[in-house]
Design an enzyme around this catalytic site. Sequence first.
Site, PDB file in Angstrom:
ATOM      1  N   ARG A   7      35.057  39.122  48.307  1.00  0.00           N
ATOM      2  CA  ARG A   7      35.313  40.516  47.906  1.00  0.00           C
ATOM      3  C   ARG A   7      34.087  41.395  48.157  1.00  0.00           C
ATOM      4  O   ARG A   7      34.072  42.212  49.060  1.00  0.00           O
ATOM      5  CB  ARG A   7      35.741  40.558  46.424  1.00  0.00           C
ATOM      6  CG  ARG A   7      36.321  41.895  45.978  1.00  0.00           C
ATOM      7  CD  ARG A   7      35.312  42.970  45.670  1.00  0.00           C
ATOM      8  NE  ARG A   7      34.344  42.577  44.648  1.00  0.00           N
ATOM      9  CZ  ARG A   7      33.264  43.291  44.362  1.00  0.00           C
ATOM     10  NH1 ARG A   7      33.013  44.414  45.015  1.00  0.00           N
ATOM     11  NH2 ARG A   7      32.410  42.882  43.440  1.00  0.00           N
ATOM     12  N   ASP A   8      33.016  41.169  47.404  1.00  0.00           N
ATOM     13  CA  ASP A   8      31.844  42.047  47.522  1.00  0.00           C
ATOM     14  C   ASP A   8      31.234  41.920  48.912  1.00  0.00           C
ATOM     15  O   ASP A   8      30.730  42.895  49.472  1.00  0.00           O
ATOM     16  CB  ASP A   8      30.805  41.662  46.454  1.00  0.00           C
ATOM     17  CG  ASP A   8      29.894  42.812  46.080  1.00  0.00           C
ATOM     18  OD1 ASP A   8      30.045  43.903  46.654  1.00  0.00           O
ATOM     19  OD2 ASP A   8      29.009  42.623  45.222  1.00  0.00           O
ATOM     20  N   HIS A  31      24.536  40.000  38.383  1.00  0.00           N
ATOM     21  CA  HIS A  31      25.099  40.231  39.721  1.00  0.00           C
ATOM     22  C   HIS A  31      24.008  40.918  40.546  1.00  0.00           C
ATOM     23  O   HIS A  31      23.794  42.127  40.411  1.00  0.00           O
ATOM     24  CB  HIS A  31      26.340  41.120  39.553  1.00  0.00           C
ATOM     25  CG  HIS A  31      27.024  41.523  40.811  1.00  0.00           C
ATOM     26  ND1 HIS A  31      28.232  40.994  41.214  1.00  0.00           N
ATOM     27  CD2 HIS A  31      26.707  42.427  41.757  1.00  0.00           C
ATOM     28  CE1 HIS A  31      28.625  41.548  42.339  1.00  0.00           C
ATOM     29  NE2 HIS A  31      27.709  42.429  42.691  1.00  0.00           N
ATOM     30  N   CYS A  55      27.307  47.325  49.401  1.00  0.00           N
ATOM     31  CA  CYS A  55      28.224  48.136  48.616  1.00  0.00           C
ATOM     32  C   CYS A  55      28.503  49.405  49.391  1.00  0.00           C
ATOM     33  O   CYS A  55      27.570  50.093  49.800  1.00  0.00           O
ATOM     34  CB  CYS A  55      27.633  48.464  47.240  1.00  0.00           C
ATOM     35  SG  CYS A  55      28.716  49.539  46.289  1.00  0.00           S
TER      36      CYS A  55
HETATM   37  P1  HMG Z   1      41.127  58.783  43.788  1.00  0.00           P
HETATM   38  O1  HMG Z   1      41.074  59.298  45.188  1.00  0.00           O
HETATM   39  O2  HMG Z   1      40.427  59.522  42.732  1.00  0.00           O
HETATM   40  O3  HMG Z   1      42.561  58.569  43.263  1.00  0.00           O
HETATM   41  O4  HMG Z   1      40.630  57.273  43.796  1.00  0.00           O
HETATM   42  P2  HMG Z   1      43.970  58.873  43.768  1.00  0.00           P
HETATM   43  O5  HMG Z   1      44.796  58.301  42.690  1.00  0.00           O
HETATM   44  O6  HMG Z   1      44.094  60.326  44.109  1.00  0.00           O
HETATM   45  O7  HMG Z   1      44.165  58.003  45.099  1.00  0.00           O
HETATM   46  C1  HMG Z   1      43.805  58.368  46.416  1.00  0.00           C
HETATM   47  C2  HMG Z   1      44.739  57.654  47.384  1.00  0.00           C
HETATM   48  O8  HMG Z   1      44.614  56.245  47.232  1.00  0.00           O
HETATM   49  C3  HMG Z   1      46.189  57.963  47.090  1.00  0.00           C
HETATM   50  O9  HMG Z   1      46.891  57.886  48.319  1.00  0.00           O
HETATM   51  C4  HMG Z   1      46.635  56.822  46.213  1.00  0.00           C
HETATM   52  O10 HMG Z   1      48.012  56.569  46.277  1.00  0.00           O
HETATM   53  C5  HMG Z   1      45.849  55.679  46.769  1.00  0.00           C
HETATM   54  P3  HMG Z   1      47.497  59.214  48.998  1.00  0.00           P
HETATM   55  O11 HMG Z   1      48.326  59.841  47.963  1.00  0.00           O
HETATM   56  O12 HMG Z   1      46.275  60.052  49.379  1.00  0.00           O
HETATM   57  O13 HMG Z   1      48.250  58.693  50.187  1.00  0.00           O
HETATM   58  N1  HMG Z   1      45.529  54.671  45.772  1.00  0.00           N
HETATM   59  C6  HMG Z   1      45.782  53.358  45.896  1.00  0.00           C
HETATM   60  N2  HMG Z   1      46.390  52.645  46.846  1.00  0.00           N
HETATM   61  C7  HMG Z   1      46.495  51.313  46.644  1.00  0.00           C
HETATM   62  N3  HMG Z   1      45.976  50.690  45.565  1.00  0.00           N
HETATM   63  C8  HMG Z   1      45.351  51.366  44.585  1.00  0.00           C
HETATM   64  C9  HMG Z   1      45.258  52.768  44.744  1.00  0.00           C
HETATM   65  N4  HMG Z   1      44.696  53.730  43.978  1.00  0.00           N
HETATM   66  C10 HMG Z   1      44.871  54.880  44.622  1.00  0.00           C
HETATM   67  N5  HMG Z   1      44.848  50.748  43.543  1.00  0.00           N
HETATM   68  C11 HMG Z   1      40.215  55.096  42.872  1.00  0.00           C
HETATM   69  C12 HMG Z   1      40.383  56.566  42.604  1.00  0.00           C
HETATM   70  C13 HMG Z   1      39.629  54.426  41.651  1.00  0.00           C
HETATM   71  C14 HMG Z   1      41.558  54.496  43.214  1.00  0.00           C
HETATM   72  C15 HMG Z   1      39.282  54.914  44.063  1.00  0.00           C
HETATM   73  O14 HMG Z   1      38.105  55.543  43.719  1.00  0.00           O
HETATM   74  C16 HMG Z   1      38.982  53.477  44.392  1.00  0.00           C
HETATM   75  O15 HMG Z   1      39.810  52.718  44.856  1.00  0.00           O
HETATM   76  N6  HMG Z   1      37.720  53.086  44.174  1.00  0.00           N
HETATM   77  C17 HMG Z   1      37.266  51.741  44.416  1.00  0.00           C
HETATM   78  C18 HMG Z   1      36.029  51.771  45.234  1.00  0.00           C
HETATM   79  C19 HMG Z   1      35.583  50.352  45.465  1.00  0.00           C
HETATM   80  O16 HMG Z   1      36.346  49.439  45.718  1.00  0.00           O
HETATM   81  N7  HMG Z   1      34.246  50.155  45.411  1.00  0.00           N
HETATM   82  C20 HMG Z   1      33.666  48.881  45.653  1.00  0.00           C
HETATM   83  C21 HMG Z   1      33.877  47.925  44.513  1.00  0.00           C
HETATM   84  S1  HMG Z   1      32.737  48.142  43.166  1.00  0.00           S
HETATM   85  C22 HMG Z   1      31.337  47.268  43.641  1.00  0.00           C
HETATM   86  O17 HMG Z   1      31.265  46.786  44.751  1.00  0.00           O
HETATM   87  C23 HMG Z   1      30.252  47.049  42.652  1.00  0.00           C
HETATM   88  C24 HMG Z   1      30.237  45.622  42.085  1.00  0.00           C
HETATM   89  O18 HMG Z   1      30.094  44.683  43.126  1.00  0.00           O
HETATM   90  C25 HMG Z   1      29.123  45.444  41.086  1.00  0.00           C
HETATM   91  C26 HMG Z   1      27.751  45.815  41.631  1.00  0.00           C
HETATM   92  O19 HMG Z   1      27.360  45.418  42.729  1.00  0.00           O
HETATM   93  O20 HMG Z   1      27.076  46.500  40.880  1.00  0.00           O
HETATM   94  C27 HMG Z   1      31.539  45.319  41.340  1.00  0.00           C
HETATM   95 MG    MG Z   2      28.110  44.081  44.125  1.00  0.00          MG
END
Ligand code: HMG
Ligand code: MG
Length: 303
Positions: A15-16, A207, A240
Site C-alpha cells: 500500500r504505502d 511508522h 507519500c
Molecule cells: P474529496 O475530493 O474531498 O472528496 O476527497 P469527494 O467526496 O468530493 O471525492 C472526489 C472524487 O473522488 C469524487 O468523484 C468521488 O466520488 C470520488 P467525482 O464525483 O469527482 O467523479 N471518491 C471515491 N472514489 C472511490 N473510493 C472512495 C472515494 N472517495 C471519493 N473512497 C478523500 C476526499 C478523502 C476521498 C480524498 O482526499 C482521498 O481519497 N484521500 C486519500 C489520499 C491518500 O490515499 N493518501 C495516501 C494515504 S495516507 C499516507 O500515505 C500516510 C500514512 O502512510 C502514514 C504516514 O506515512 O504518516 C498512512
Molecule cells: Mg507512510
Amino acid sequence: MGLPKSVKIFEVGPRDGLQNEPAPVDTESKVALIEMLADAGVQAIESGSFVSPKWVPQMAGSEAVFGTLNRQPGVTYSALTPNMRGLERAISAKVSEVAVFIAASEAFSQKNTNCSIDEGLARAAELTQVARAEGLAVRGYISVVAGCPYQGEVKPSALAPLAKALLDMGCYEVSLGDSTGVATPGQINNIIDSVATAIPIEKIAIHLHNTYGQALANMYAALQMGVAVVDSSVAGLGGCPYAPGATGNVATEDVIYMLNGLGIRHGIDLGKLVQAGEFITQKLGRRNDSGAARALLAKGAVG
Ligand code: HMG
Ligand code: MG
C-alpha cells in the site's frame, strides 16, 4: 524500559510503497508480492487502499487485489479507508481489517484528505464505529508526527490528544507516522514520551520513512522505549504522494536483519523476504532500497 522480546512487523509495502510508484503496477504483480510476503511469515500486510482513484490512481485496483488473493489463515490483509465510500468498498472486498488516518498538522490534513484535523477525526470516528459494527478491527494512523512538509514544526504535545481520540473511538492501535522521514532519535523519544502519557505503550506502533537515513536509528530508539509494533516496507518501497521528496518506509529486510542481531523474535524468514523484495523491484525496474537485501544478494546468500 528494555528492548521487547518480540516485535510485530506491519508490512505496508503493497500500500504505502506501491501508492507512490510512478508507473501503475498490475494486479497480478501486487498479488504475487502479497502472497510472497505471507509465505515469508509476515502476519500483517496492508494490501491496498480504497481511496479516491482521482487522488491516488495507483490504488484504484484494490478490489481486484483483494478479490484475487489466495489468503493464508492467520494473516491479516488490511486496507486504508478515508471515508464511508472507501469503507463500503473495503467491506465488499472482504478485507480483514481497515485503517483510518488523520494528520497532526492542518496543512497536511488538507493536502491528504481535503479536510481539517477535527473533520478528519470526526470522519475517522464514524468509520471506526461502522467498521467495528461490521466486526472489523480498526487501526489508526497519525501522519506527520515529527514535522509537516507544508507547515513545519509539530509539537509532541499535540499528538497525545489525537492518539487518545483514535483509541477512544475504537482503534486497537495507533501508528505514529513520520511521513517525511525527518525525525531523529531524540525527537522519537519525545514523541513517544508524549503519546505514552495518553495511551499505553502496547497500543503504539511506529511508522518511519527513511528520507534522511534515520529510520533504523529512530526505530531502535522506539524499541528501547518498549514499542513492539513497527511498520515497514519490503525493499524500502514507497513515499507519500502528499509529502514531496519523502522516500520509502524503512525496509523490512533491514528491520529483520537488525532484529536478528538483537535476538528479538519476529517470525519472518529473511531469505524469502529478500526474494519478495527482489521480485517487486525487478517488476518496477527500480533499485532495491534495502541495504541488507543488497548485501545478502551480492554475496549470494539468497537464492
Ligand atoms: P474529496 O475530493 O474531498 O472528496 O476527497 P469527494 O467526496 O468530493 O471525492 C472526489 C472524487 O473522488 C469524487 O468523484 C468521488 O466520488 C470520488 P467525482 O464525483 O469527482 O467523479 N471518491 C471515491 N472514489 C472511490 N473510493 C472512495 C472515494 N472517495 C471519493 N473512497 C478523500 C476526499 C478523502 C476521498 C480524498 O482526499 C482521498 O481519497 N484521500 C486519500 C489520499 C491518500 O490515499 N493518501 C495516501 C494515504 S495516507 C499516507 O500515505 C500516510 C500514512 O502512510 C502514514 C504516514 O506515512 O504518516 C498512512
Ligand atoms: Mg507512510
